[in-house]
Structures are given as structure tokens and as C-alpha cells.
Design a protein around this motif. Structure first.
Motif, PDB file in Angstrom:
ATOM      1  N   ILE A 560       0.702  -1.322  -0.002  1.00  0.00           N
ATOM      2  CA  ILE A 560       0.001  -0.112  -0.049  1.00  0.00           C
ATOM      3  C   ILE A 560       0.855   1.391  -0.028  1.00  0.00           C
ATOM      4  CG2 ILE A 560      -1.786   1.300   1.304  1.00  0.00           C
ATOM      5  CD1 ILE A 560      -2.872  -1.393   2.443  1.00  0.00           C
ATOM      6  N   CYS A 561       1.812   1.342   0.782  1.00  0.00           N
ATOM      7  CA  CYS A 561       2.688   2.467   0.906  1.00  0.00           C
ATOM      8  C   CYS A 561       3.345   2.823  -0.298  1.00  0.00           C
ATOM      9  CB  CYS A 561       3.757   2.034   2.121  1.00  0.00           C
ATOM     10  SG  CYS A 561       4.632   3.807   2.523  1.00  0.00           S
ATOM     11  N   LEU A 562       4.104   1.721  -0.979  1.00  0.00           N
ATOM     12  CA  LEU A 562       5.047   2.040  -2.012  1.00  0.00           C
ATOM     13  C   LEU A 562       4.175   2.659  -3.281  1.00  0.00           C
ATOM     14  CD1 LEU A 562       7.727  -0.557  -2.154  1.00  0.00           C
ATOM     15  CD2 LEU A 562       7.893   1.576  -1.443  1.00  0.00           C
ATOM     16  N   PRO A 563       2.933   2.292  -3.608  1.00  0.00           N
ATOM     17  CA  PRO A 563       2.294   2.783  -4.782  1.00  0.00           C
ATOM     18  C   PRO A 563       1.536   4.216  -4.431  1.00  0.00           C
ATOM     19  CG  PRO A 563       1.673   0.312  -4.397  1.00  0.00           C
ATOM     20  CD  PRO A 563       2.545   0.877  -3.173  1.00  0.00           C
ATOM     21  N   MET A 564       1.149   4.160  -3.242  1.00  0.00           N
ATOM     22  CA  MET A 564       0.664   5.741  -2.752  1.00  0.00           C
ATOM     23  C   MET A 564       1.791   6.744  -2.935  1.00  0.00           C
ATOM     24  SD  MET A 564      -2.042   5.179   0.257  1.00  0.00           S
ATOM     25  CE  MET A 564      -2.270   6.741   0.343  1.00  0.00           C
ATOM     26  N   THR A 565       3.100   6.498  -2.292  1.00  0.00           N
ATOM     27  CA  THR A 565       4.230   7.059  -2.624  1.00  0.00           C
ATOM     28  C   THR A 565       4.553   7.708  -4.013  1.00  0.00           C
ATOM     29  OG1 THR A 565       5.219   6.437  -0.348  1.00  0.00           O
ATOM     30  CG2 THR A 565       6.335   7.560  -1.907  1.00  0.00           C
ATOM     31  N   THR A 566       4.362   6.520  -4.945  1.00  0.00           N
ATOM     32  CA  THR A 566       4.867   6.846  -6.298  1.00  0.00           C
ATOM     33  C   THR A 566       3.779   7.489  -6.902  1.00  0.00           C
ATOM     34  OG1 THR A 566       5.713   4.430  -6.206  1.00  0.00           O
ATOM     35  CG2 THR A 566       5.294   5.439  -8.309  1.00  0.00           C
ATOM     36  N   PHE A 567       2.423   7.223  -6.466  1.00  0.00           N
ATOM     37  CA  PHE A 567       1.230   8.243  -6.996  1.00  0.00           C
ATOM     38  C   PHE A 567       1.508   9.661  -6.811  1.00  0.00           C
ATOM     39  CE2 PHE A 567      -2.834  10.019  -6.688  1.00  0.00           C
ATOM     40  CZ  PHE A 567      -3.198   9.789  -8.128  1.00  0.00           C
ATOM     41  N   ILE A 569       4.271  11.327  -6.006  1.00  0.00           N
ATOM     42  CA  ILE A 569       5.350  11.922  -6.607  1.00  0.00           C
ATOM     43  C   ILE A 569       5.113  12.071  -8.048  1.00  0.00           C
ATOM     44  CG2 ILE A 569       7.717  11.537  -7.263  1.00  0.00           C
ATOM     45  CD1 ILE A 569       8.246  10.307  -4.379  1.00  0.00           C
ATOM     46  N   GLY A 570       4.240  10.956  -8.498  1.00  0.00           N
ATOM     47  CA  GLY A 570       4.138  11.276 -10.046  1.00  0.00           C
ATOM     48  C   GLY A 570       3.040  12.446 -10.081  1.00  0.00           C
ATOM     49  N   VAL A 571       2.010  12.560  -9.270  1.00  0.00           N
ATOM     50  CA  VAL A 571       1.092  13.577  -9.711  1.00  0.00           C
ATOM     51  C   VAL A 571       1.815  15.022  -9.356  1.00  0.00           C
ATOM     52  CG1 VAL A 571      -1.061  14.953  -8.368  1.00  0.00           C
ATOM     53  CG2 VAL A 571      -1.008  12.365  -8.765  1.00  0.00           C
ATOM     54  N   TRP A 572       2.728  15.402  -8.473  1.00  0.00           N
ATOM     55  CA  TRP A 572       3.340  16.410  -8.298  1.00  0.00           C
ATOM     56  C   TRP A 572       4.349  16.694  -9.558  1.00  0.00           C
ATOM     57  CZ3 TRP A 572       8.760  17.415  -8.171  1.00  0.00           C
ATOM     58  CH2 TRP A 572       9.112  18.669  -7.625  1.00  0.00           C
ATOM     59  N   LEU A 573       4.943  15.604 -10.110  1.00  0.00           N
ATOM     60  CA  LEU A 573       5.775  15.821 -11.242  1.00  0.00           C
ATOM     61  C   LEU A 573       5.153  16.307 -12.394  1.00  0.00           C
ATOM     62  CD1 LEU A 573       8.258  12.598 -11.011  1.00  0.00           C
ATOM     63  CD2 LEU A 573       8.808  15.257 -10.704  1.00  0.00           C
ATOM     64  N   PHE A 574       3.805  15.755 -12.552  1.00  0.00           N
ATOM     65  CA  PHE A 574       2.819  16.151 -13.644  1.00  0.00           C
ATOM     66  C   PHE A 574       2.479  17.604 -13.496  1.00  0.00           C
ATOM     67  CE2 PHE A 574      -1.772  16.559 -15.183  1.00  0.00           C
ATOM     68  CZ  PHE A 574      -1.431  16.306 -16.568  1.00  0.00           C
ATOM     69  N   LEU A 575       1.946  17.818 -12.561  1.00  0.00           N
ATOM     70  CA  LEU A 575       1.554  19.359 -12.426  1.00  0.00           C
ATOM     71  C   LEU A 575       2.665  20.246 -12.484  1.00  0.00           C
ATOM     72  CD1 LEU A 575      -1.035  18.812  -9.400  1.00  0.00           C
ATOM     73  CD2 LEU A 575      -1.543  19.138 -11.626  1.00  0.00           C
ATOM     74  N   ASN A 576       3.867  20.009 -11.980  1.00  0.00           N
ATOM     75  CA  ASN A 576       4.760  21.039 -11.989  1.00  0.00           C
ATOM     76  C   ASN A 576       5.205  21.088 -13.568  1.00  0.00           C
ATOM     77  OD1 ASN A 576       6.890  22.599 -10.809  1.00  0.00           O
ATOM     78  ND2 ASN A 576       8.490  21.120 -11.269  1.00  0.00           N
ATOM     79  N   SER A 577       5.538  20.103 -14.123  1.00  0.00           N
ATOM     80  CA  SER A 577       5.949  20.022 -15.529  1.00  0.00           C
ATOM     81  C   SER A 577       4.850  20.809 -16.444  1.00  0.00           C
ATOM     82  CB  SER A 577       6.094  18.649 -16.021  1.00  0.00           C
ATOM     83  OG  SER A 577       4.750  17.907 -16.264  1.00  0.00           O
TER      84      SER A 577
END
Length: 600
Positions: A560-567, A569-577
């Protein structure tokens, strides 16, 4: 050579000169000019532009040549206007005697335009009257030009030697072969209500005069840009007893009439200067001098006024400048807070609304004061200094013209003083008969010269006031620049102090953040371990004998922890780009608009 043969030879030479009128002045029968001067005069007289039009003469369709002549036996002058080619040939006949008194008026559209006659008209007239070649110097002043003529000159060329008179005598033309001749131009301001931007332009009148001391026949040629001189002569001559045809019975009375005619030209030159100087003085003592002498310089150069002016210019520049580029100072690849995060931050940490309200009130008060006060830049505009400079140049030109008019008038009077004192002239004219007329001419001429000189003195006084105003104006501008420099220097000093305080505060906050970071790093491992051990993923024996892990729980935690962390970070990278891409597109569009504005 007998007298009859000499007269016949003179008539033949005159006929040849007249037939070759287009060669003027090289065809003159008698001249004091050198041959190379004559050749140069002829070359300049024939100059043409690219369209084939002469420099000093309007196209042939324009004619404004008038003859006003008094023939022998006539009781009044006869006027012939707008002379055509056929009339000119008839008037310039070699068999008709010269008029007793003759005036020729050649008009131009203005002093800055060519003469309204053809070169054929001019050369035929000058040849018939054997006008001296230096008169062309005055003809050459009438041409297409930007500025009016401001040089007044005098030329003379006399032939009073009885031994040479037979070579030039012409019985058909009633010429004795002796004559005095001179040419001069005078310049004066004339009011022109059709030019409100230049109501008093400087205008010249060029005059040629010849007088036969034996026959008393006089000839006048006037070149001018309007009818002022011709109208004065046509009104003055019939009204003055000594100028009326009935009075012109002897050579002495005709000579006296020429002196009075000179005074008509002199008076035209003198009478307008007082009104013109009044006009110049009104310009000097008008708004420009009032602002310099009574303007609130100290108040308008006060620090608060300088600040207001700087704020106004800043506001005007910002209203005209293109939209500001957000993120211009951001380094490539640096973090830019997404819109969602910024909005959330604004809700959590709202701005101080009371401070914004105070700023708005202060800005409104500043604008109110701005509308209610004078503006230094408008009151003391640099354009006013330029106008004062141009006005000073006009006055200096006028002063120079006055000095030249005085010189020319003095030269004309000195010429007649020398003439009546010469033995050659006294042998031809009974000077004693017209001594009173000569004295009257010299007396009135000197008074007119004194009037001109007094106008020159008055103009010098006004020029001194103008120069003083210009110096004071420049001093005001320098004073304002000094005060402005002091204001901005003080502002820069105050800003430096504020920046120093901000730097100290930032340094203190940075030290505090470093302390918090260090404490966080110290407690972070323990906090992490306490969280893991307290999560139930490991089981401890109550008696303290040991522990054992729960693999199933650990797998569930990681799943549960690893996918949530990855998700996350991915959302933050998408919004920032996406935000950075929008920023780059906005900067590219602003760059294109800016380049387009520069080209326009």
C-alpha cells in the motif's frame, strides 16, 4: 571722328547690343566689370533645374511686369501692366525716346520665390537700359529658398566723363551718354495676417536707379515680392508737389524728385521696425519670462513633488509597457508552485487586508494631490528653452539687418553728398538751385537712420533680457536636476538600509530554519523506527525474550505505501511540468509581441 559719325556708330553698337539681349551682361556697351565677371554673371543667369526651368525666373506663362511712365508732354503717368512679349519689344524699341520718368515693377510670389517674368523679359529690359552688371547680384536673391534674404548691399557705377559721352550718346533715345546709376536693396519686416505662425516676415526690395544729368531723365527698376513699394510710389508721386509731372520742368527739379523718391524707399524700410520690435518684446515678456521670474521653483523642486513626478512617470510607463513576464527571474528547472498549491497557500495564509486598504487610501490621496498641484516638467518644458533660443536667433538676425540697412542708407546719402560736391556733376547740374532739396534729403535721411539705430538699441536691450531669461531658465533646469539627483540619492540610501535590514532578518530566519532542520534530522530516524515498531509489523514477547516479524503485515504495508508514494510523486511531477510548459509558452508569446512592437 565727327559728332554725327560718333552718334551713328553709337546707334549701331546699341542696335547690336539690343539684338544680342540674351547675351546680357556680356553685350553691354560700357561696363566697369571684368570679362570673367561678366561671363560668370551670364552663366548664373542661365542656370536651370532638372525640369528646364530657370532658377531666378518663373515659367514663361507667369508675367507680373508693370511699366509706369511719364512721357514728354504728358500731364500724368501712364500705367501698363502684365507686359507680354510683343509689348516688351515695342517698349524696348531703339527709335522711341526714353520716358522723362519711368518706373518698372517686377513682382515675385514672395521673397523666397523666383521673379514672375521670363529671362527674355529681364535681359531685354536690362540691355535696353544698359543696366550695370552688378545689379544681377540682387536678381539672384530671388529664387526658391528656405530663408529670406537678410543681406543688404549697395552698388554704383557712374559715367560722367564728357569725353566718353559721344560714344554712348543716342539721339533717338534722348540719351546724352552721361549718367549716374546705382542699385541697392533694403530689408524690413512687413505684417502678414495670413501667416499667424510668422506674422512679421522679413522682406526685401531691390532697386536700380539711373539718372541722365544732361536730359534729366530718370529710370527706376524695383524687384519685390508684393505691391507695397509700387502702391506707395503711385500714391505719393501724384500727391507731392515736387513729384507731380508739372513740376518736372528742369534737370534740377527732376534731380530733386529722385532724392524724394529715395526717401520713399527709406521710409518703407524704417516705419515697421517699432511695431515689429513691440511684437518681439511681447513674446519675450510673455509666458516665458513670467514663468522664469515668478514660477514656484523651490516648491516644484521639493522632494514630495519630485516623488510625485517620478510616480506619475512610472505609472505612465507601466500603462504603456507590455504585460509583465511572470517567472522571468526563475531559473530553468527550478520549482514553481502549482496553481492548486498556491491557492491552498493563500487560503491558509491570507494577505493582510488592512494593509492593502491603507495602501489604496494612500494612493488615492497621492492622486488627489497630484491633480491639485502644478507640474514642474510642464511649467518649465525644455521646448520653451528651444523657443527662447529660436527667438534669440530671430532677434540677432533682425539686429544684423538693421545694421546693414543703416550702412546702405548712409552709403546712398554719402554718394549724393560726394556727387553734388564733384566738379563733373556741378558742371552738368546747377547744384545751387537744388541745394535746399539736397540738404532736406540728407537731413530726413539722417533722421531715418537715427530711428533705425534707436530701434537697434532697443532690440539690443530686449536681446539682453532674453539672454538673461535663457540663463535663468537653464539655471532652473539645472537646479531641478540637482534636487532630483539628491532625492534619488537619498532614496537609494534609504533603500540600501531597508535591504540591509531585510538581509539581516533573512539571515536570522535562515539560521532558525537550519536549527529546525538539524533537530528534524536528529529525531527523524527515531521517529521512523518508533513508527515501524509501533505499527504491529513486529511482535515483541512480553517476557522480553525476543521478537518475531509478521511477513504478511509487512507485505501489506509495502504493497500500500509504495504505490501511494509513487502516485503522489508522479502527480506532483505532472502538475509541475505542466505549469512550467505553460510558463514557457507565455514567455515565447510575449517575446513575439515584444519583437513586433519594436518593428512597429
Amino acid at each position: 571722328m565727327s559728332g554725327q559719325q560718333a552718334s551713328t556708330d553709337a546707334s549701331r553698337r546699341f542696335k547690336e547690343s539690343q539684338d544680342n539681349f540674351l547675351e546680357y551682361p556680356c553685350n553691354l556697351m560700357q561696363t566697369e566689370s571684368f570679362q570673367y565677371d561678366l561671363d560668370e554673371y551670364k552663366r548664373k543667369l542661365s542656370l536651370q533645374d532638372e525640369d528646364g526651368d530657370y532658377y531666378y525666373f518663373e515659367p514663361t506663362r507667369k508675367r507680373n511686369v508693370s511699366f509706369w511712365a511719364l512721357q514728354d508732354g504728358d500731364q500724368e503717368y501712364q500705367l501698363k501692366e502684365r507686359i507680354n512679349d510683343l509689348d516688351m519689344q515695342q517698349l524696348m524699341s531703339d527709335s522711341s525716346p526714353d520716358a522723362l520718368s519711368e518706373f518698372v515693377f517686377i513682382k515675385a510670389a514672395s521673397n523666397r520665390k523666383p521673379l514672375n517674368c521670363s529671362m527674355e523679359h529681364m535681359t531685354r529690359l536690362l540691355t535696353h537700359r544698359q543696366v550695370m552688371a552688378p545689379f544681377l547680384d540682387f536678381v539672384f536673391t530671388f529664387r526658391a529658398r528656405e530663408e529670406p534674404e537678410t543681406m543688404a548691399t549697395f552698388r554704383q557705377e557712374d559715367y560722367l566723363d564728357p569725353a566718353a559721352s559721344t560714344a554712348l550718346a543716342n539721339q533717338n533715345l534722348a540719351r546724352s551718354g552721361l549718367r549716374i546709376q546705382h542699385a541697392f536693396n533694403l530689408i524690413t519686416p512687413e505684417q502678414d495676417l495670413n501667416q499667424p505662425e510668422l506674422p512679421w516676415p522679413l522682406r526685401q526690395n531691390a532697386t536700380y536707379h539711373s539718372f541722365d544729368p544732361v536730359t534729366g531723365r530718370a529710370f527706376w527698376l524695383n524687384l519685390k515680392g508684393n505691391d507695397e513699394i509700387s502702391n506707395r510710389l503711385k500714391k505719393s508721386i501724384p500727391a507731392h508737389p515736387q513729384l507731380q509731372p508739372a513740376a518736372l520742368t528742369k534737370t534740377e527739379s527732376r534731380f530733386a524728385a529722385t532724392l524724394l523718391t529715395h526717401l520713399i524707399h527709406f521710409q518703407w524700410c524704417v516705419e515697421n521696425w517699432p511695431r515689429y520690435i513691440d511684437y518681439l518684446e511681447s513674446l519675450v515678456k510673455g509666458d516665458h519670462l513670467t514663468k522664469v521670474q515668478y514660477g514656484p521653483v523651490s516648491a516644484l523642486a521639493a522632494p514630495d513633488e519630485i516623488e510625485r513626478a517620478a510616480l506619475r512617470r512610472s505609472t505612465m510607463n507601466s500603462s504603456k509597457s507590455p504585460p509583465s513576464r511572470q517567472g522571468t527571474l526563475q531559473r530553468a528547472g527550478s520549482f514553481y508552485a502549482p496553481k492548486v498549491v498556491r491557492k491552498l497557500s493563500e487560503k491558509i495564509f491570507p494577505a493582510d487586508k488592512k494593509t492593502l486598504a491603507q495602501q489604496a487610501a494612500e494612493e488615492e490621496e497621492r492622486r488627489r494631490k497630484e491633480m491639485g498641484r502644478l507640474d514642474f516638467d510642464k511649467l518649465f518644458d525644455f521646448a520653451d528653452l528651444q523657443k527662447l533660443g529660436q527667438l534669440g536667433d530671430d532677434m540677432q538676425t533682425s539686429l544684423m539687418v538693421i545694421g546693414q540697412n543703416v550702412r546702405v542708407m548712409n552709403e546712398v546719402m554719402a554718394r549724393y553728398s560726394e556727387l553734388v560736391a564733384s566738379e563733373e556733376f556741378r558742371a552738368l547740374v546747377d547744384v545751387g538751385v537744388c541745394r535746399a532739396d539736397v540738404a532736406r534729403f540728407l537731413s530726413r535721411g539722417r533722421r531715418m537712420v537715427q530711428d533705425l539705430e534707436n530701434n537697434g538699441l532697443r532690440l539690443r536691450t530686449i536681446i539682453s533680457s532674453l539672454e538673461s531669461a535663457k540663463e535663468q531658465f537653464q539655471g532652473i533646469l539645472q537646479y531641478k536636476n540637482i534636487r532630483t539627483g539628491e532625492y534619488f540619492a537619498q532614496s537609494a540610501h534609504d533603500s540600501a538600509k531597508v535591504m540591509e535590514q531585510m538581509a539581516v532578518k533573512t539571515k536570522q530566519e535562515t539560521v532558525s530554519m537550519h536549527s529546525i532542520t538539524i533537530l528534524t534530522l536528529v529525531f527523524l530516524p527515531g521517529t521512523f523506527l518508533a513508527t515501524v515498531f509501533g505499527s504491529g509489523l513486529m511482535r515483541w514477547d512480553d517476557d522480553g525474550g525476543g521478537w518475531n516479524a509478521r511477513p504478511a503485515g509487512l507485505q501489506l504495508f509495502l504493497a500500500i505505501c509504495l504505490p501511494m508514494t509513487t502516485f503522489t510523486i508522479g502527480v506532483w511531477l505532472f502538475l509541475n511540468s505542466r505549469q512550467q510548459r505553460r510558463q514557457r509558452d507565455r514567455e515565447s508569446l510575449e517575446a513575439v509581441v515584444s519583437v513586433g512592437d519594436e518593428k512597429v
